[in-house]
Design a protein around this motif. Structure first.
Motif, PDB file in Angstrom:
ATOM      1  N   ARG A  26       0.822  -1.210   0.000  1.00 22.61           N
ATOM      2  CA  ARG A  26       0.000   0.000   0.000  1.00 22.61           C
ATOM      3  C   ARG A  26       0.858   1.261   0.000  1.00 22.61           C
ATOM      4  O   ARG A  26       0.520   2.246  -0.647  1.00 22.61           O
ATOM      5  CB  ARG A  26      -0.961  -0.027   1.176  1.00 22.61           C
ATOM      6  CG  ARG A  26      -2.119  -0.976   0.872  1.00 22.61           C
ATOM      7  CD  ARG A  26      -3.026  -1.196   2.048  1.00 22.61           C
ATOM      8  NE  ARG A  26      -4.157  -2.021   1.715  1.00 22.61           N
ATOM      9  CZ  ARG A  26      -4.133  -3.326   1.472  1.00 22.61           C
ATOM     10  NH1 ARG A  26      -2.996  -3.972   1.494  1.00 22.61           N
ATOM     11  NH2 ARG A  26      -5.235  -3.985   1.201  1.00 22.61           N
ATOM     12  N   GLU A  27       1.971   1.235   0.708  1.00 23.00           N
ATOM     13  CA  GLU A  27       2.873   2.390   0.676  1.00 23.00           C
ATOM     14  C   GLU A  27       3.433   2.601  -0.725  1.00 23.00           C
ATOM     15  O   GLU A  27       3.567   3.731  -1.179  1.00 23.00           O
ATOM     16  CB  GLU A  27       3.999   2.208   1.685  1.00 23.00           C
ATOM     17  CG  GLU A  27       3.567   2.411   3.113  1.00 23.00           C
ATOM     18  CD  GLU A  27       4.686   2.186   4.123  1.00 23.00           C
ATOM     19  OE1 GLU A  27       5.764   1.671   3.733  1.00 23.00           O
ATOM     20  OE2 GLU A  27       4.474   2.507   5.295  1.00 23.00           O
ATOM     21  N   GLU A 139      -9.402  12.049  -3.962  1.00 22.03           N
ATOM     22  CA  GLU A 139      -8.117  11.834  -4.632  1.00 22.03           C
ATOM     23  C   GLU A 139      -7.650  10.419  -4.366  1.00 22.03           C
ATOM     24  O   GLU A 139      -7.540   9.997  -3.220  1.00 22.03           O
ATOM     25  CB  GLU A 139      -7.078  12.824  -4.118  1.00 22.03           C
ATOM     26  CG  GLU A 139      -5.714  12.638  -4.763  1.00 22.03           C
ATOM     27  CD  GLU A 139      -4.656  13.553  -4.207  1.00 22.03           C
ATOM     28  OE1 GLU A 139      -3.468  13.209  -4.331  1.00 22.03           O
ATOM     29  OE2 GLU A 139      -5.003  14.621  -3.636  1.00 22.03           O
ATOM     30  N   MET A 140      -7.377   9.687  -5.427  1.00 22.86           N
ATOM     31  CA  MET A 140      -6.959   8.295  -5.321  1.00 22.86           C
ATOM     32  C   MET A 140      -5.592   8.112  -5.951  1.00 22.86           C
ATOM     33  O   MET A 140      -5.206   8.848  -6.842  1.00 22.86           O
ATOM     34  CB  MET A 140      -7.923   7.394  -6.081  1.00 22.86           C
ATOM     35  CG  MET A 140      -9.345   7.725  -5.892  1.00 22.86           C
ATOM     36  SD  MET A 140     -10.185   6.384  -5.166  1.00 22.86           S
ATOM     37  CE  MET A 140     -11.746   7.166  -4.875  1.00 22.86           C
ATOM     38  N   ARG A 141      -4.918   7.074  -5.494  1.00 26.85           N
ATOM     39  CA  ARG A 141      -3.720   6.588  -6.159  1.00 26.85           C
ATOM     40  C   ARG A 141      -4.090   5.215  -6.699  1.00 26.85           C
ATOM     41  O   ARG A 141      -4.554   4.346  -5.954  1.00 26.85           O
ATOM     42  CB  ARG A 141      -2.539   6.467  -5.209  1.00 26.85           C
ATOM     43  CG  ARG A 141      -2.046   7.773  -4.666  1.00 26.85           C
ATOM     44  CD  ARG A 141      -1.382   8.627  -5.747  1.00 26.85           C
ATOM     45  NE  ARG A 141      -0.602   9.708  -5.204  1.00 26.85           N
ATOM     46  CZ  ARG A 141      -1.091  10.823  -4.692  1.00 26.85           C
ATOM     47  NH1 ARG A 141      -2.389  10.991  -4.641  1.00 26.85           N
ATOM     48  NH2 ARG A 141      -0.319  11.768  -4.230  1.00 26.85           N
ATOM     49  N   GLU A 147      -5.994  -1.590  -8.582  1.00 25.59           N
ATOM     50  CA  GLU A 147      -6.202  -1.402  -7.149  1.00 25.59           C
ATOM     51  C   GLU A 147      -5.948   0.059  -6.804  1.00 25.59           C
ATOM     52  O   GLU A 147      -5.067   0.696  -7.381  1.00 25.59           O
ATOM     53  CB  GLU A 147      -5.280  -2.305  -6.340  1.00 25.59           C
ATOM     54  CG  GLU A 147      -5.621  -3.772  -6.455  1.00 25.59           C
ATOM     55  CD  GLU A 147      -6.988  -4.134  -5.922  1.00 25.59           C
ATOM     56  OE1 GLU A 147      -7.443  -3.532  -4.923  1.00 25.59           O
ATOM     57  OE2 GLU A 147      -7.624  -5.017  -6.514  1.00 25.59           O
ATOM     58  N   ALA A 148      -6.710   0.593  -5.857  1.00 29.29           N
ATOM     59  CA  ALA A 148      -6.602   2.015  -5.542  1.00 29.29           C
ATOM     60  C   ALA A 148      -6.724   2.265  -4.045  1.00 29.29           C
ATOM     61  O   ALA A 148      -7.279   1.447  -3.311  1.00 29.29           O
ATOM     62  CB  ALA A 148      -7.691   2.786  -6.283  1.00 29.29           C
ATOM     63  N   LEU A 149      -6.210   3.409  -3.638  1.00 28.56           N
ATOM     64  CA  LEU A 149      -6.336   3.882  -2.261  1.00 28.56           C
ATOM     65  C   LEU A 149      -6.814   5.323  -2.292  1.00 28.56           C
ATOM     66  O   LEU A 149      -6.314   6.137  -3.075  1.00 28.56           O
ATOM     67  CB  LEU A 149      -4.994   3.836  -1.538  1.00 28.56           C
ATOM     68  CG  LEU A 149      -4.459   2.473  -1.134  1.00 28.56           C
ATOM     69  CD1 LEU A 149      -3.056   2.612  -0.580  1.00 28.56           C
ATOM     70  CD2 LEU A 149      -5.367   1.828  -0.109  1.00 28.56           C
ATOM     71  N   LEU A 150      -7.756   5.634  -1.436  1.00 29.98           N
ATOM     72  CA  LEU A 150      -8.218   7.006  -1.258  1.00 29.98           C
ATOM     73  C   LEU A 150      -7.204   7.701  -0.351  1.00 29.98           C
ATOM     74  O   LEU A 150      -6.972   7.258   0.772  1.00 29.98           O
ATOM     75  CB  LEU A 150      -9.608   7.007  -0.623  1.00 29.98           C
ATOM     76  CG  LEU A 150     -10.237   8.359  -0.332  1.00 29.98           C
ATOM     77  CD1 LEU A 150     -10.495   9.118  -1.628  1.00 29.98           C
ATOM     78  CD2 LEU A 150     -11.545   8.156   0.427  1.00 29.98           C
ATOM     79  N   VAL A 151      -6.582   8.782  -0.843  1.00 30.29           N
ATOM     80  CA  VAL A 151      -5.523   9.432  -0.070  1.00 30.29           C
ATOM     81  C   VAL A 151      -5.893  10.828   0.414  1.00 30.29           C
ATOM     82  O   VAL A 151      -5.248  11.357   1.324  1.00 30.29           O
ATOM     83  CB  VAL A 151      -4.189   9.486  -0.854  1.00 30.29           C
ATOM     84  CG1 VAL A 151      -3.668   8.084  -1.114  1.00 30.29           C
ATOM     85  CG2 VAL A 151      -4.335  10.258  -2.143  1.00 30.29           C
TER      86      VAL A 151
END
Length: 161
Positions: A26-27, A139-141, A147-151
Protein backbone atom coordinates in the motif's frame (compact mmCIF):
# COMPACT_ATOMS: atom_id res chain seq x y z
CA UNK A 1 9.29 -31.66 21.50
CA UNK A 2 11.66 -29.06 20.07
CA UNK A 3 9.22 -28.19 17.24
CA UNK A 4 6.68 -26.96 19.79
CA UNK A 5 9.15 -24.41 21.07
CA UNK A 6 9.34 -22.82 17.59
CA UNK A 7 5.66 -23.07 16.58
CA UNK A 8 4.42 -19.88 18.28
CA UNK A 9 7.41 -17.69 17.33
CA UNK A 10 7.31 -19.10 13.77
CA UNK A 11 3.58 -18.44 13.47
CA UNK A 12 4.02 -14.93 14.82
CA UNK A 13 6.85 -14.25 12.37
CA UNK A 14 4.66 -15.47 9.49
CA UNK A 15 1.74 -13.23 10.53
CA UNK A 16 4.04 -10.22 10.87
CA UNK A 17 5.58 -10.93 7.46
CA UNK A 18 2.14 -11.03 5.79
CA UNK A 19 0.97 -7.84 7.52
CA UNK A 20 4.19 -6.00 6.66
CA UNK A 21 3.97 -7.14 3.02
CA UNK A 22 0.47 -5.62 2.83
CA UNK A 23 1.67 -2.36 4.35
CA UNK A 24 4.64 -2.17 1.98
CA UNK A 25 2.35 -2.84 -0.98
CA UNK A 26 0.00 0.00 0.00
CA UNK A 27 2.87 2.39 0.68
CA UNK A 28 4.23 1.63 -2.79
CA UNK A 29 0.80 2.31 -4.30
CA UNK A 30 0.59 5.70 -2.55
CA UNK A 31 4.12 6.57 -3.67
CA UNK A 32 4.02 5.26 -7.26
CA UNK A 33 0.32 5.05 -8.17
CA UNK A 34 -1.33 7.28 -10.75
CA UNK A 35 -3.33 10.17 -9.28
CA UNK A 36 -6.98 10.35 -10.29
CA UNK A 37 -9.80 12.50 -8.93
CA UNK A 38 -13.28 10.99 -8.65
CA UNK A 39 -16.31 13.20 -8.17
CA UNK A 40 -18.23 12.51 -5.00
CA UNK A 41 -21.94 11.78 -5.37
CA UNK A 42 -24.45 13.37 -3.01
CA UNK A 43 -24.99 11.45 0.20
CA UNK A 44 -28.02 11.76 2.45
CA UNK A 45 -27.11 14.78 4.63
CA UNK A 46 -28.63 13.15 7.69
CA UNK A 47 -25.94 10.45 7.55
CA UNK A 48 -23.10 12.52 6.07
CA UNK A 49 -21.34 12.97 9.38
CA UNK A 50 -21.48 10.17 11.88
CA UNK A 51 -18.97 10.58 14.65
CA UNK A 52 -15.48 10.62 13.26
CA UNK A 53 -16.06 9.69 9.63
CA UNK A 54 -17.78 10.91 6.49
CA UNK A 55 -19.86 8.52 4.37
CA UNK A 56 -18.73 8.64 0.73
CA UNK A 57 -20.27 7.74 -2.60
CA UNK A 58 -18.69 8.27 -6.01
CA UNK A 59 -20.56 9.49 -9.10
CA UNK A 60 -18.73 6.96 -11.33
CA UNK A 61 -20.32 4.09 -9.40
CA UNK A 62 -23.53 4.80 -11.34
CA UNK A 63 -21.74 3.81 -14.56
CA UNK A 64 -21.55 0.15 -13.52
CA UNK A 65 -24.35 -1.72 -15.28
CA UNK A 66 -26.69 -3.79 -13.15
CA UNK A 67 -26.48 -7.52 -13.75
CA UNK A 68 -28.93 -10.27 -12.91
CA UNK A 69 -26.67 -11.72 -10.22
CA UNK A 70 -24.80 -8.81 -8.69
CA UNK A 71 -24.13 -10.33 -5.30
CA UNK A 72 -20.42 -10.79 -6.06
CA UNK A 73 -19.78 -8.98 -9.36
CA UNK A 74 -16.33 -7.52 -9.89
CA UNK A 75 -14.86 -5.60 -12.78
CA UNK A 76 -12.93 -2.55 -13.88
CA UNK A 77 -14.00 0.96 -14.79
CA UNK A 78 -11.83 2.24 -17.60
CA UNK A 79 -11.24 5.96 -17.16
CA UNK A 80 -9.55 8.87 -18.86
CA UNK A 81 -8.23 11.91 -17.04
CA UNK A 82 -8.35 15.56 -18.01
CA UNK A 83 -5.48 18.00 -17.47
CA UNK A 84 -6.48 18.37 -13.79
CA UNK A 85 -6.60 14.54 -13.40
CA UNK A 86 -10.39 14.40 -13.03
CA UNK A 87 -11.73 11.05 -14.19
CA UNK A 88 -14.30 10.51 -16.93
CA UNK A 89 -15.93 7.18 -17.67
CA UNK A 90 -14.95 5.31 -20.86
CA UNK A 91 -16.25 1.74 -20.38
CA UNK A 92 -16.58 -1.25 -18.05
CA UNK A 93 -14.61 -4.44 -18.63
CA UNK A 94 -13.91 -7.65 -16.70
CA UNK A 95 -10.11 -7.20 -16.48
CA UNK A 96 -7.66 -4.31 -16.06
CA UNK A 97 -6.22 -5.00 -19.53
CA UNK A 98 -6.53 -4.27 -22.43
CA UNK A 99 -6.59 -0.51 -22.36
CA UNK A 100 -5.08 2.36 -24.31
CA UNK A 101 -1.97 4.13 -23.04
CA UNK A 102 -3.90 7.15 -21.73
CA UNK A 103 -6.57 5.07 -19.99
CA UNK A 104 -6.62 4.03 -16.35
CA UNK A 105 -8.33 0.95 -14.85
CA UNK A 106 -10.10 1.21 -11.48
CA UNK A 107 -11.32 -1.97 -9.82
CA UNK A 108 -14.86 -2.06 -8.51
CA UNK A 109 -16.79 -4.63 -6.52
CA UNK A 110 -20.51 -5.14 -6.18
CA UNK A 111 -21.60 -6.48 -2.83
CA UNK A 112 -25.18 -6.65 -1.69
CA UNK A 113 -26.29 -4.72 -4.77
CA UNK A 114 -23.99 -1.77 -4.02
CA UNK A 115 -21.01 -0.73 -6.10
CA UNK A 116 -17.83 -0.15 -4.09
CA UNK A 117 -14.99 1.94 -5.43
CA UNK A 118 -12.08 1.92 -3.01
CA UNK A 119 -13.79 3.06 0.21
CA UNK A 120 -17.19 4.30 1.31
CA UNK A 121 -15.88 6.33 4.25
CA UNK A 122 -13.27 8.95 5.10
CA UNK A 123 -12.06 8.80 8.69
CA UNK A 124 -10.77 11.87 10.49
CA UNK A 125 -9.99 13.12 13.98
CA UNK A 126 -12.81 14.07 16.32
CA UNK A 127 -13.88 17.68 15.84
CA UNK A 128 -12.66 17.92 12.20
CA UNK A 129 -16.10 17.51 10.54
CA UNK A 130 -16.34 21.11 9.29
CA UNK A 131 -12.99 20.80 7.55
CA UNK A 132 -14.27 18.00 5.29
CA UNK A 133 -17.85 19.15 4.64
CA UNK A 134 -16.90 20.99 1.40
CA UNK A 135 -15.48 17.77 -0.10
CA UNK A 136 -16.51 17.28 -3.75
CA UNK A 137 -13.66 15.10 -5.07
CA UNK A 138 -11.81 12.05 -3.80
CA UNK A 139 -8.12 11.83 -4.63
CA UNK A 140 -6.96 8.30 -5.32
CA UNK A 141 -3.72 6.59 -6.16
CA UNK A 142 -4.32 3.80 -8.66
CA UNK A 143 -1.92 1.00 -9.51
CA UNK A 144 -1.47 -0.61 -12.91
CA UNK A 145 -3.57 -3.56 -11.70
CA UNK A 146 -6.58 -1.31 -10.93
CA UNK A 147 -6.20 -1.40 -7.15
CA UNK A 148 -6.60 2.02 -5.54
CA UNK A 149 -6.34 3.88 -2.26
CA UNK A 150 -8.22 7.01 -1.26
CA UNK A 151 -5.52 9.43 -0.07
CA UNK A 152 -7.27 12.82 0.22
CA UNK A 153 -10.47 14.76 -0.25
CA UNK A 154 -10.67 17.94 -2.32
CA UNK A 155 -13.15 20.80 -2.54
CA UNK A 156 -14.97 22.09 -5.65
CA UNK A 157 -11.83 24.04 -6.66
CA UNK A 158 -9.73 20.85 -6.32
CA UNK A 159 -7.93 22.20 -3.25
CA UNK A 160 -6.84 19.46 -0.85
CA UNK A 161 -8.79 19.59 2.43
Amino acid sequence: MNWRRWTVPGGLALVLAVVNAGIISRERLVREGETVLLELAPVDPRSLMQGDYMALAFALAHEVPSSGDDRHADGYLILQRDAERRATFVRVQPAAQPRAGDELALRYRVRGGRVRLVSNAWFFSEGQAERYQPARWGEMRVGDDGEALLVALRDENLKTL
